[in-house]
Design an enzyme around this catalytic site. Structure first.
Site: not given
Ligand code: KIV
Length: 255
Positions: A45-46, A84, A112, A114, A181
């Site tokens: 989600d970056s 994500d 993934k 969090e 992280e």
């Molecule tokens: O969203 C992302 O790019 C991430 C990485 C920083 C691991 O979760």
């Protein structure tokens, strides 16, 4: 290999050859990174920050993620493709499973999310349905507003115990790996030794975990306006783009 076989292969990398993971958000980048031999591609989600231009990841929606996961999946990567779950797409176990299924339908092979202990039930709901899950502990970007910034984690005995308990809860719920992280180096090293699944670090000090994950724009030097202190660019795509535009202007406008 099926997604479950790929996830099992990732889990089996614990303590073995370090895992090399990168984010990807579009078809050509995914294809190039996969051709380069990367182990894991994360549609993180970056993307909210480095592709969509938001301040942080709290603006990312499931629709954004589905659009970009589908683009990366069209590259048919050999690497494990993780998507994500964005903020508020996994507020309870039923929602987590329904939205994990949508990411899988778009082409993700694993998802993934969090957080630790408070997410264990949601992880279990997803893994019980046969969808591989990767955890994410330490600095949690989806909580940046509550936290008041991007802070290093694992500095005190209480913080170390919090991460350890979170990791164990995720492992018990069936994750195949965990991203750490911004967990300080010594804590990352110690917990990587203790925990039974691969720990993939970002901002934890290279060599302290079972592998590394980097945001592809940090590696490629294509997002020069914010470069995290731990980033180690291996290319300067921003510079190359400026040069190409200069040459194009000269060609077209003759100056
Ligand atoms: O969203 C992302 O790019 C991430 C990485 C920083 C691991 O979760």
């Amino acid at each position: 290999m099926t997604p479950l076989q790929k996830a099992d292969a990732l889990r089996a990398r614990k303590g073995g050859q370090p895992i090399a993971a990168l984010t990807a958000y579009d078809y050509p980048t995914a294809r190039l990174l996969d051709e380069g031999g990367i182990d894991v591609l994360l549609v993180g989600d970056s993307l909210g920050m480095v592709v969509l231009g938001f301040e942080d990841t709290t603006h990312v929606t499931l629709d954004h993620m589905l659009h970009h996961v589908a683009a990366v999946a069209r590259a048919k990567p050999r690497a494990l493709l993780i998507g994500d779950l964005p903020i508020h797409s996994y507020d309870d176990p039923e929602m987590a499973l329904a939205n994990a299924r949508k990411l899988v339908a778009a082409g993700a092979e694993a998802v993934k999310l969090e957080g630790g202990v408070r997410q264990a039930e949601k992880v279990r709901a997803i893994t019980s349905a046969g969808i591989p899950v990767v955890g994410h502990l330490g600095m949690l970007p989806q909580r940046v507003l509550e936290e008041g910034g991007y802070k290093k984690k694992g500095k005190t005995p209480e913080q170390i115990e919090f991460i350890r308990e979170g990791a164990q809860a995720l492992i018990d719920a069936g994750v195949c790996a965990i991203v750490f992280e911004s967990v300080i180096g010594p804590t990352s090293k110690q917990l990587t030794r203790e925990l039974s699944v691969p720990i993939i670090g970002i901002g934890c000090g290279e060599g302290n975990c079972d592998g590394e994950i980097a945001v592809c724009t940090d590696l490629l030097g294509s997002y020069p306006w914010f470069v995290p202190p731990f980033a180690k660019p291996e290319a300067d795509l921003a510079g190359a783009t400026h040069t190409a535009v200069e040459r194009y202007l000269a060609r077209v406008q003759g100056n």
